[in-house]
Design a protein around this motif. Structure first.
Motif, mmCIF file in Angstrom:
data_model
loop_
_atom_site.group_PDB
_atom_site.id
_atom_site.type_symbol
_atom_site.label_atom_id
_atom_site.label_comp_id
_atom_site.label_asym_id
_atom_site.label_seq_id
_atom_site.Cartn_x
_atom_site.Cartn_y
_atom_site.Cartn_z
ATOM 1 N N ASP A 35 -0.114 -11.089 -4.712
ATOM 2 C CA ASP A 35 0.589 -9.874 -5.098
ATOM 3 C C ASP A 35 -0.064 -9.244 -6.327
ATOM 4 O O ASP A 35 -0.222 -8.020 -6.391
ATOM 5 C CB ASP A 35 2.061 -10.181 -5.352
ATOM 6 N N VAL A 62 -3.218 -7.560 -5.199
ATOM 7 C CA VAL A 62 -2.897 -6.302 -4.520
ATOM 8 C C VAL A 62 -2.565 -5.229 -5.566
ATOM 9 O O VAL A 62 -3.018 -4.087 -5.446
ATOM 10 C CB VAL A 62 -1.736 -6.495 -3.510
ATOM 11 N N SER A 77 -4.735 -1.918 -6.012
ATOM 12 C CA SER A 77 -4.067 -0.652 -5.677
ATOM 13 C C SER A 77 -4.379 0.430 -6.702
ATOM 14 O O SER A 77 -4.276 1.623 -6.399
ATOM 15 C CB SER A 77 -2.557 -0.853 -5.570
ATOM 16 N N THR A 124 -7.348 -1.813 -0.278
ATOM 17 C CA THR A 124 -5.933 -1.774 -0.651
ATOM 18 C C THR A 124 -5.545 -0.377 -1.129
ATOM 19 O O THR A 124 -4.550 0.187 -0.677
ATOM 20 C CB THR A 124 -5.630 -2.820 -1.745
ATOM 21 N N TYR A 126 -1.010 -10.479 3.436
ATOM 22 C CA TYR A 126 -1.645 -9.406 2.664
ATOM 23 C C TYR A 126 -1.006 -8.057 3.001
ATOM 24 O O TYR A 126 -0.601 -7.305 2.112
ATOM 25 C CB TYR A 126 -3.151 -9.372 2.933
ATOM 26 N N VAL A 177 1.138 -5.263 0.765
ATOM 27 C CA VAL A 177 0.750 -3.850 0.662
ATOM 28 C C VAL A 177 1.927 -2.968 1.086
ATOM 29 O O VAL A 177 2.248 -1.979 0.415
ATOM 30 C CB VAL A 177 -0.506 -3.557 1.508
#
Length: 109
Positions: free
Chosen positions: A9, A12, A16, A25, A68, A72
């Protein structure tokens, strides 16, 4: 192995914030929640197929993809992983059958 869902997390979250041309991502998130949901659905279907044909290596790989893409999708939905984990913790205070019986009939909630 010490890599956790929280580690994924965090990765990600970091990715992001990157430039979409440099991060898959970031590109997914820029594409919108519908695209994120579609990818999650596709990966989920691939996991189901791999599991159904008892493809151990494929099931492992597809499960990683599902985790994953779930993270997202949660990010695209503004749902923090901590909230999901808190809900799981709340549910484990009772048996699965008790938890399911406590949901509102017909809503799945």
């Amino acid at each position: 192995m010490s890599f956790t869902l929280a580690d994924l997390d965090a990765r990600v979250a970091t990715r992001s914030a990157a430039v979409p041309s440099e991060s898959y991502t970031a590109k997914l998130l820029q594409s919108g929640i519908e695209r994120c949901a579609k990818k999650f659905g596709e990966e989920s279907a691939e996991l189901l197929i791999a599991a159904a044909i008892r493809d151990h290596k494929g099931t492992t790989a597809e499960a990683a993809d599902v985790l994953y893409h779930l993270l997202v999708l949660l990010r695209a939905s503004d749902v923090p992983l901590d909230e999901v984990m808190a809900e799981l913790e709340r549910r484990t205070a009772q048996t699965g059958l008790e938890e399911k019986a406590s949901r509102q009939p017909g809503t799945g909630v």
